[in-house]
Design an enzyme around this catalytic site. Sequence first.
Site, PDB file in Angstrom:
ATOM      1  N   GLU A 126      40.077  28.888  54.064  1.00 42.67           N
ATOM      2  CA  GLU A 126      40.111  27.789  55.010  1.00 42.67           C
ATOM      3  C   GLU A 126      39.059  26.654  54.139  1.00 42.67           C
ATOM      4  O   GLU A 126      38.133  27.245  53.378  1.00 42.67           O
ATOM      5  CB  GLU A 126      40.048  28.246  55.742  1.00 42.67           C
ATOM      6  CG  GLU A 126      40.586  29.656  56.250  1.00 42.67           C
ATOM      7  CD  GLU A 126      40.123  29.447  57.699  1.00 42.67           C
ATOM      8  OE1 GLU A 126      39.685  29.029  58.311  1.00 42.67           O
ATOM      9  OE2 GLU A 126      41.220  30.656  58.368  1.00 42.67           O
ATOM     10  N   SER A 131      33.231  31.221  50.360  1.00 36.63           N
ATOM     11  CA  SER A 131      32.881  32.593  50.211  1.00 36.63           C
ATOM     12  C   SER A 131      32.561  32.766  51.777  1.00 36.63           C
ATOM     13  O   SER A 131      32.344  34.041  51.013  1.00 36.63           O
ATOM     14  CB  SER A 131      31.095  31.399  49.080  1.00 36.63           C
ATOM     15  OG  SER A 131      31.982  31.617  47.905  1.00 36.63           O
ATOM     16  N   GLN A 337      34.231  25.939  19.772  1.00 38.10           N
ATOM     17  CA  GLN A 337      33.057  26.432  18.494  1.00 38.10           C
ATOM     18  C   GLN A 337      33.639  26.294  17.259  1.00 38.10           C
ATOM     19  O   GLN A 337      33.225  25.864  16.449  1.00 38.10           O
ATOM     20  CB  GLN A 337      31.783  26.285  18.588  1.00 38.10           C
ATOM     21  CG  GLN A 337      30.363  26.582  18.376  1.00 38.10           C
ATOM     22  CD  GLN A 337      30.119  25.006  19.032  1.00 38.10           C
ATOM     23  OE1 GLN A 337      30.386  24.028  19.799  1.00 38.10           O
ATOM     24  NE2 GLN A 337      29.634  23.851  18.080  1.00 38.10           N
ATOM     25  N   ILE A 338      34.314  27.663  17.150  1.00 38.79           N
ATOM     26  CA  ILE A 338      34.676  28.195  15.877  1.00 38.79           C
ATOM     27  C   ILE A 338      35.830  27.688  15.217  1.00 38.79           C
ATOM     28  O   ILE A 338      35.759  26.625  13.729  1.00 38.79           O
ATOM     29  CB  ILE A 338      35.288  29.570  16.063  1.00 38.79           C
ATOM     30  CG1 ILE A 338      33.840  30.735  15.970  1.00 38.79           C
ATOM     31  CG2 ILE A 338      35.801  29.910  14.393  1.00 38.79           C
ATOM     32  CD1 ILE A 338      34.286  32.189  16.606  1.00 38.79           C
ATOM     33  N   GLY A 340      35.903  24.135  15.903  1.00 40.74           N
ATOM     34  CA  GLY A 340      34.879  22.392  15.689  1.00 40.74           C
ATOM     35  C   GLY A 340      36.063  21.082  16.283  1.00 40.74           C
ATOM     36  O   GLY A 340      36.358  21.989  17.834  1.00 40.74           O
ATOM     37  N   GLY A 341      35.960  20.208  15.762  1.00 44.23           N
ATOM     38  CA  GLY A 341      36.859  19.501  16.608  1.00 44.23           C
ATOM     39  C   GLY A 341      38.403  19.657  16.739  1.00 44.23           C
ATOM     40  O   GLY A 341      39.176  18.911  17.851  1.00 44.23           O
ATOM     41  N   GLU A 364      39.018  34.886  43.953  1.00 46.68           N
ATOM     42  CA  GLU A 364      38.409  35.819  44.331  1.00 46.68           C
ATOM     43  C   GLU A 364      37.119  36.512  44.651  1.00 46.68           C
ATOM     44  O   GLU A 364      36.650  37.502  43.894  1.00 46.68           O
ATOM     45  CB  GLU A 364      39.128  37.718  43.700  1.00 46.68           C
ATOM     46  CG  GLU A 364      40.858  37.392  43.683  1.00 46.68           C
ATOM     47  CD  GLU A 364      41.623  38.214  43.250  1.00 46.68           C
ATOM     48  OE1 GLU A 364      41.340  39.327  43.358  1.00 46.68           O
ATOM     49  OE2 GLU A 364      42.763  37.824  43.212  1.00 46.68           O
ATOM     50  N   THR A 366      33.166  33.622  43.973  1.00 42.10           N
ATOM     51  CA  THR A 366      32.307  33.382  42.808  1.00 42.10           C
ATOM     52  C   THR A 366      31.797  34.196  42.297  1.00 42.10           C
ATOM     53  O   THR A 366      31.831  35.479  43.074  1.00 42.10           O
ATOM     54  CB  THR A 366      31.762  31.704  43.271  1.00 42.10           C
ATOM     55  OG1 THR A 366      30.750  32.468  44.456  1.00 42.10           O
ATOM     56  CG2 THR A 366      32.606  30.785  43.938  1.00 42.10           C
TER      57      THR A 366
HETATM   58  N1  COS Z   1      34.569  47.246  52.137  1.00 44.95           N
HETATM   59  C1  COS Z   1      34.779  47.084  53.387  1.00 44.95           C
HETATM   60  N2  COS Z   1      34.437  46.357  54.551  1.00 44.95           N
HETATM   61  C2  COS Z   1      33.144  45.760  53.826  1.00 44.95           C
HETATM   62  C3  COS Z   1      33.108  45.177  52.827  1.00 44.95           C
HETATM   63  C4  COS Z   1      34.460  46.216  51.521  1.00 44.95           C
HETATM   64  N3  COS Z   1      33.766  45.948  50.458  1.00 44.95           N
HETATM   65  N4  COS Z   1      32.408  44.659  52.514  1.00 44.95           N
HETATM   66  C5  COS Z   1      31.642  44.217  53.351  1.00 44.95           C
HETATM   67  N5  COS Z   1      32.227  44.526  54.513  1.00 44.95           N
HETATM   68  C6  COS Z   1      31.915  44.629  56.162  1.00 44.95           C
HETATM   69  C7  COS Z   1      30.548  45.329  55.929  1.00 44.95           C
HETATM   70  O1  COS Z   1      29.937  46.433  56.018  1.00 44.95           O
HETATM   71  C8  COS Z   1      30.801  44.588  57.811  1.00 44.95           C
HETATM   72  O2  COS Z   1      31.238  45.772  58.384  1.00 44.95           O
HETATM   73  P1  COS Z   1      30.228  45.341  60.095  1.00 44.95           P
HETATM   74  O3  COS Z   1      31.142  44.069  61.068  1.00 44.95           O
HETATM   75  O4  COS Z   1      30.722  47.081  60.873  1.00 44.95           O
HETATM   76  O5  COS Z   1      28.740  45.273  60.526  1.00 44.95           O
HETATM   77  C9  COS Z   1      31.527  43.635  57.607  1.00 44.95           C
HETATM   78  O6  COS Z   1      32.037  43.555  56.328  1.00 44.95           O
HETATM   79  C10 COS Z   1      30.587  42.200  57.309  1.00 44.95           C
HETATM   80  O7  COS Z   1      30.253  42.587  56.033  1.00 44.95           O
HETATM   81  P2  COS Z   1      29.008  41.350  55.996  1.00 44.95           P
HETATM   82  O8  COS Z   1      28.027  41.423  56.767  1.00 44.95           O
HETATM   83  O9  COS Z   1      28.613  41.972  54.190  1.00 44.95           O
HETATM   84  O10 COS Z   1      29.212  40.340  55.464  1.00 44.95           O
HETATM   85  P3  COS Z   1      29.472  38.843  55.437  1.00 44.95           P
HETATM   86  O11 COS Z   1      29.385  37.375  56.002  1.00 44.95           O
HETATM   87  O12 COS Z   1      27.551  38.366  54.865  1.00 44.95           O
HETATM   88  O13 COS Z   1      29.151  38.250  53.999  1.00 44.95           O
HETATM   89  C11 COS Z   1      31.335  38.889  51.607  1.00 44.95           C
HETATM   90  C12 COS Z   1      30.608  38.872  52.838  1.00 44.95           C
HETATM   91  C13 COS Z   1      29.462  37.302  51.284  1.00 44.95           C
HETATM   92  C14 COS Z   1      30.519  40.046  50.343  1.00 44.95           C
HETATM   93  C15 COS Z   1      32.640  38.135  51.309  1.00 44.95           C
HETATM   94  O14 COS Z   1      32.050  37.486  53.150  1.00 44.95           O
HETATM   95  C16 COS Z   1      32.867  37.583  50.777  1.00 44.95           C
HETATM   96  O15 COS Z   1      33.469  39.127  49.994  1.00 44.95           O
HETATM   97  N6  COS Z   1      33.059  36.624  49.852  1.00 44.95           N
HETATM   98  C17 COS Z   1      33.800  36.165  49.028  1.00 44.95           C
HETATM   99  C18 COS Z   1      35.383  35.928  49.996  1.00 44.95           C
HETATM  100  C19 COS Z   1      36.538  35.815  48.298  1.00 44.95           C
HETATM  101  O16 COS Z   1      36.443  36.873  47.467  1.00 44.95           O
HETATM  102  N7  COS Z   1      37.138  34.772  48.591  1.00 44.95           N
HETATM  103  C20 COS Z   1      38.149  34.404  47.307  1.00 44.95           C
HETATM  104  C21 COS Z   1      39.015  34.554  48.691  1.00 44.95           C
HETATM  105  S1  COS Z   1      40.004  35.356  48.589  1.00 44.95           S
HETATM  106  S2  COS Z   1      41.288  34.830  46.178  1.00 44.95           S
END
Ligand code: COS
Length: 384
Positions: A126, A131, A337-338, A340-341, A364, A366
């Site tokens: 959104e 992230s 780089q290989i 060049g220009g 998916e 960063t």
């Molecule tokens: N599989 C299953 N469950 C998962 C998991 C996984 N790989 N990773 C996390 N969870 C669960 C955790 O266990 C936690 O569960 P509870 O609610 O029971 O505690 C919950 O999900 C939240 O996890 P966490 O506390 O780790 O969440 P955060 O918000 O701190 O961070 C990240 C999670 C950063 C890893 C996540 O937001 C992420 O992957 N962000 C990137 C998103 C992304 O790839 N976007 C691209 C868009 S799609 S093209």
Amino acid sequence: MALDNETFELMKDSVTRFVRDRLVPAEDTVEQTNEVPEEIIQEMRDLGLFGLSIPEEYGGLGLNMEQECEVIHELCKASLTFRSVIGTTVGIGSQGLVMTGTEEQKKQYLPRLASGEIMSSFCLTEPDAGSDAASLRTVAIKDGDDYVLNGTKRFITNALRAGMLTVMARTNPDKKGASGISAFLVDPKTPGVTIAKADEKMGQRGTKTSDIIFEDARVPASALLGGAEGQGFYTAMKVLDRGRLHLSSVSTGISERIIAEALSYAAERKQFGTPIGEFQLVQAMLADSQAELFAGQAMTLDAAKKYDRKEEIAMLAACCKMFTTEAAGRIADRAVQIHGGSGYMAEYKVERFYRDVRLLRLYEGTTQIQQLVIARNMLKSLAN
Ligand code: COS
């Protein structure tokens, strides 16, 4: 669930021929027109490419993860735009449904997704939740037998082509984190759903990403994925774990192609009376790229095999995604780089590929999110 070896090898060979005979020759057209020709999309349907990961009982090829990675590597020896057409339907758009959908939901969508009659998109990101996916604000509020969706999704690949959207929305706005999020299977023709115009991007011309706006979009309760509220974020995370292996193969496939471009240029281009490939400093760049490609392929196939054995791969998938996408960036940079220009000129394909692969380190998750996933899992294993 996997295709037998002989049938799989035949299938992979047909993809190799399709890449060589149809996709590589069409790359310039796609770059110039910003569109993938419809006849190529039809040939992808005919080859079964939309159904790679969909179980055979629903009309797909039912490849296992290792096989999917091998096919995607082959396909990505052509411009990444072609893979993008099937990417969301094979990967993040459909896999939540495959993993957790009810039988009725699977029957409703999977056969049409497998044939390519409809495509799917994965709607997590959104404007204010990239992230930090768990902070998403789109809501789906229960109203009688329906849910009413409001919110905006951003950078949604294939939204303009999709016939089914997997949408993550908050069913419980009082619960701020992951557990208030549910997933829905939404027909984009639903009144109140608007697909915005395609975004203008740095590279990967011909790929289509756009915003999706939900304004009082009413969907039936049967659209709730798996029929269970509160599971949407966990499903999205599992889908992304798997998707990161798929993307690692995207990275190794295009890396192999870029190395081939650099190698043939190095063999032909003469300076100081010698092909530049004879110079050790050029050889060093070629060698570094080849070693990184080999490492990336080996780790991706190893993690894919573990996925097929139902082992936990969240950390390994993040390692693969981080390494292979960063390596693709270095490999593309060395190829320029290989050259060049000439490497800066649109006439040579490495200029285009250099721009195209930049996205790999962003979507998916960063590189920094992969690092966070890897380190968190390391610390978790220490605590156990
Ligand atoms: N599989 C299953 N469950 C998962 C998991 C996984 N790989 N990773 C996390 N969870 C669960 C955790 O266990 C936690 O569960 P509870 O609610 O029971 O505690 C919950 O999900 C939240 O996890 P966490 O506390 O780790 O969440 P955060 O918000 O701190 O961070 C990240 C999670 C950063 C890893 C996540 O937001 C992420 O992957 N962000 C990137 C998103 C992304 O790839 N976007 C691209 C868009 S799609 S093209």
